[in-house]
Write an enzyme that holds these catalytic residues in place. Structure first.
Site, PDB file in Angstrom:
ATOM      1  N   LYS A 203      21.150   4.356 -18.739  1.00 21.68           N
ATOM      2  CA  LYS A 203      20.931   5.794 -18.879  1.00 21.68           C
ATOM      3  C   LYS A 203      19.554   6.175 -18.324  1.00 21.68           C
ATOM      4  O   LYS A 203      19.418   7.098 -17.542  1.00 21.68           O
ATOM      5  CB  LYS A 203      21.044   6.152 -20.361  1.00 21.68           C
ATOM      6  CG  LYS A 203      20.914   7.601 -20.692  1.00 21.68           C
ATOM      7  CD  LYS A 203      21.235   7.819 -22.165  1.00 21.68           C
ATOM      8  CE  LYS A 203      20.794   9.192 -22.610  1.00 21.68           C
ATOM      9  NZ  LYS A 203      21.064   9.423 -24.034  1.00 21.68           N
ATOM     10  N   GLU A 209      15.135  -5.188 -19.454  1.00 20.00           N
ATOM     11  CA  GLU A 209      16.114  -6.262 -19.233  1.00 20.00           C
ATOM     12  C   GLU A 209      17.045  -5.920 -18.067  1.00 20.00           C
ATOM     13  O   GLU A 209      17.303  -6.746 -17.181  1.00 20.00           O
ATOM     14  CB  GLU A 209      16.971  -6.479 -20.489  1.00 20.00           C
ATOM     15  CG  GLU A 209      16.221  -7.013 -21.685  1.00 20.00           C
ATOM     16  CD  GLU A 209      15.714  -5.906 -22.607  1.00 20.00           C
ATOM     17  OE1 GLU A 209      15.411  -4.787 -22.117  1.00 20.00           O
ATOM     18  OE2 GLU A 209      15.611  -6.164 -23.810  1.00 20.00           O
ATOM     19  N   GLU A 349      22.422   0.742 -35.780  1.00 23.29           N
ATOM     20  CA  GLU A 349      21.395   1.472 -35.041  1.00 23.29           C
ATOM     21  C   GLU A 349      21.436   2.951 -35.439  1.00 23.29           C
ATOM     22  O   GLU A 349      20.417   3.633 -35.461  1.00 23.29           O
ATOM     23  CB  GLU A 349      21.611   1.320 -33.522  1.00 23.29           C
ATOM     24  CG  GLU A 349      20.386   1.720 -32.718  1.00 23.29           C
ATOM     25  CD  GLU A 349      20.436   1.235 -31.269  1.00 23.29           C
ATOM     26  OE1 GLU A 349      19.545   0.466 -30.870  1.00 23.29           O
ATOM     27  OE2 GLU A 349      21.360   1.621 -30.547  1.00 23.29           O
TER      28      GLU A 349
HETATM   29  C1  G6Q Z   1      21.851   3.089 -27.858  1.00 21.80           C
HETATM   30  C2  G6Q Z   1      20.497   2.734 -27.558  1.00 21.80           C
HETATM   31  C3  G6Q Z   1      20.316   1.523 -26.707  1.00 21.80           C
HETATM   32  C4  G6Q Z   1      20.482   1.759 -25.205  1.00 21.80           C
HETATM   33  C5  G6Q Z   1      19.922   0.559 -24.468  1.00 21.80           C
HETATM   34  C6  G6Q Z   1      20.082   0.668 -22.993  1.00 21.80           C
HETATM   35  O1  G6Q Z   1      22.199   4.048 -28.471  1.00 21.80           O
HETATM   36  O2  G6Q Z   1      19.842   3.845 -27.064  1.00 21.80           O
HETATM   37  O3  G6Q Z   1      21.144   0.459 -27.076  1.00 21.80           O
HETATM   38  O4  G6Q Z   1      21.819   1.968 -24.897  1.00 21.80           O
HETATM   39  O5  G6Q Z   1      18.579   0.406 -24.800  1.00 21.80           O
HETATM   40  O6  G6Q Z   1      19.417   1.783 -22.508  1.00 21.80           O
HETATM   41  P1  G6Q Z   1      19.637   2.270 -21.042  1.00 21.80           P
HETATM   42  O7  G6Q Z   1      21.060   2.658 -20.882  1.00 21.80           O
HETATM   43  O8  G6Q Z   1      18.697   3.424 -20.845  1.00 21.80           O
HETATM   44  O9  G6Q Z   1      19.290   1.111 -20.145  1.00 21.80           O
END
Ligand code: G6Q
Length: 543
Positions: A203, A209, A349
């Site tokens: 996102k 990572e 979470e």
């Molecule tokens: C979920 C969290 C978290 C997120 C990851 C990946 O609700 O926000 O698990 O999905 O940290 O984030 P990105 O999609 O931004 O890489």
């Protein structure tokens, strides 16, 4: 809801608990209408909660709690696009991603549905092209798709791809999430660079990572193929166009979503692209429609006949009234192997919070500890503790009436085991029954006395059953949406924000600080004695 109001409700509920403590569930089942009265059926989907220590008065009190928490009002605010994720100033509209009617869904005065449909149409066209071979990479048709993402950008699609593997007729799908190089390394060993498509799912497009894995995958591709053409081996799922461009992914292979889609609620969005490519756009549409059916049910069904509302209230009943801290999810459906892990993120979470929306400390326990493994494997591992341990662990069993494959009597054995576990948890075995059983085996009196206590099952342990026709895309959509709304209802009752995740931030910042110290012993500085000692030992061991 306000903690004082919650406290008052819990006081009433605890009085019901004290009354019910004197009853064994066996007694509750003397009522011939128990199953009908404590289960909810939606066509080919049944939720049975009759094997819980709930009676009509206690259930009424739980419904009163939901009413006084104004769950229905909260629900409408969510569907209406109000910014209920107050700490991030965002609306919460994963429901819009599966909304199929012509009614607009408004955020900040704008109908978001045209954008949702446009991305879905682009995903569909791209998925069709990848599946048919119209979309060509260096070696021609794509044979393997590698989704690189983590957390919400991994768990949903990885869980769904496994769950729906009988519908998988597209390229092979792989998921890389861990920054541990072993994850990417082992995956790259299974694929060929010339026919692999990497989907970078992030996102923010800044997650450490994912970016590390994406850059390594890019280098691996460029090292082996004409580096100018390697771009066609990459697609992106992101809200951050600036970063996807910087990485070198064309806009026409970038699929967007919006800040009102939380990571752990994003499998319905572009984040589901790898699943759509695997099972095809039509099956993906069924997946969305299953979730939409639950959205409609959640909005329309009266509270006592509303599956996610009852799931949530049972969770409150167990966590806050009886004090059961953990919750097991036990799919008798091998392909739901990743479902407990998916729910761990969704529930823990979302509702693992100690501060209420108003900034005040919560006064009651929030999110339960969720865990589980598929049955029957779990039976031969940890069920001992569930049956005879000192902690009571409410369980969710999941079972399909029809298997995807007809293989001898496998499914009958699986189903019998599932039903047996839920029966055993409820009914238990008394000392008298255990004694009689041993006597019937001809054992001498002293031996019977010695062994009988070990054979006693208290029973009276709560479980719910989700029984559905088969694990198809629609059913999977329903299952996920049920738990999503359960989490939402609990968040409203606890007065917390189920849609932020500040608790994951501190570790990220500290990891950033530690990277140079892990790389170079001379950089170790300003850490507590344990962390410093660990760093020094790490360097010594590494040599
Ligand atoms: C979920 C969290 C978290 C997120 C990851 C990946 O609700 O926000 O698990 O999905 O940290 O984030 P990105 O999609 O931004 O890489």
């Amino acid at each position: 809801m306000a903690s004082s109001a919650l406290k008052a409700h819990l006081k009433t509920l605890k009085a019901h608990r004290n009354r019910l403590k004197r009853k064994h569930m066996r007694e509750l089942f003397e009522d011939a209408g128990r199953f009908a009265g404590y289960s909810i059926c939606m066509e080919d989907f049944l939720f049975d909660y009759s094997k819980t220590r709930l009676d009509e008065k206690a259930r009424d009190a739980l419904i009163e709690l939901a009413k006084s928490a104004r769950v229905e009002r909260g629900r409408e605010q969510m569907f209406a696009g109000r910014k209920i994720n107050e700490t991030e100033g965002r609306a919460v509209l994963h429901t819009a991603l599966r909304h199929s009617s012509d009614n607009p869904v408004m955020v900040d005065g704008e109908d978001v549905m045209p954008k949702v449909r446009a991305v879905l149409a682009r995903m569909r066209a791209f998925a069709d092209d990848v599946r048919s071979g119209a979309y060509k990479v260096t070696g021609g048709k794509v044979t393997d798709v590698v989704n690189i993402g983590i957390g919400g950008s991994d768990l949903g699609p990885a869980m769904a791809a496994l769950a729906l593997s009988p519908f998988h007729d597209g390229p092979a799908t792989h998921f890389v999430s861990n920054v541990d190089g072993a994850d990417l390394h082992d995956t790259l060993k299974k694929v060929k660079p010339e026919t692999t498509l990497f989907i970078i799912a992030s996102k923010t497009f800044t997650t450490q990572e994912t970016m590390r894995n994406a850059l390594s995958a890019q280098k691996w591709t460029q090292d082996q193929l004409d580096s100018k053409k390697s771009g066609i081996h990459f697609a992106a799922l992101s809200t951050n166009l600036e970063r996807t461009r910087e990485f070198g992914i064309d806009d026409d292979r970038t699929f967007g979503f919006w800040d009102w889609v939380g990571g752990r609620y994003s499998v319905w969005s572009a984040i589901g692209l790898s699943v759509m490519i695997a099972i095809g756009p039509n099956h993906f549409a069924d997946f969305l429609s299953g979730a939409e059916e639950i959205d409609t049910h959640f909005r329309d069904a009266p509270l006592a006949e509303n599956i996610p509302v009852m799931m949530a209230l049972l969770g409150i009943w167990h966590r806050n009234v009886w004090g059961f801290a953990s919750h097991a999810v036990l799919p008798y459906d091998n392909r739901l192997a990743r479902f407990p892990a998916y729910l761990q993120q969704l529930e823990m979470e979302s509702n693992g919070k100690h501060v209420m929306m108003n900034g005040k400390e919560v006064t009651e326990d929030t999110g339960a500890i969720v865990w589980g493994e598929p049955g029957t494997n779990g039976q031969h591992a940890f069920y001992q503790l569930i049956h005879q341990g000192t902690s009571v662990i409410p369980c969710d069993f999941l079972l399909a009436a029809k298997p995807q494959e007809q293989m001898a009597d496998h499914h009958a054995l699986l189903a019998a085991n599932c039903l047996a576990q839920s029966e055993a948890l409820m009914v238990g075995k008394t000392l008298e029954e255990a004694t009689a059983e041993l006597k019937a085996k001809g054992m001498d009196k002293a031996e019977v006395k010695r062994l009988a206590p070990h054979k006693v099952f208290e029973g009276n342990r709560p479980s719910c059953m989700f029984l559905y026709r088969e694990l198809d895309p629609k059913t999977l959509g329903k299952l996920i949406a049920l738990y999503e709304h359960k989490v939402f209802v609990q968040g409203v009752i606890w007065g917390i924000n189920s849609f932020d995740q500040w608790g994951v931030e501190l570790g990220k910042v500290l990891a950033g600080e530690l990277i140079p110290m892990v790389k170079d012993a001379d950089a170790i500085n300003g850490k507590d004695a344990s962390t410093e000692g660990l760093l020094k030992t790490f360097h010594a061991l590494r040599g």
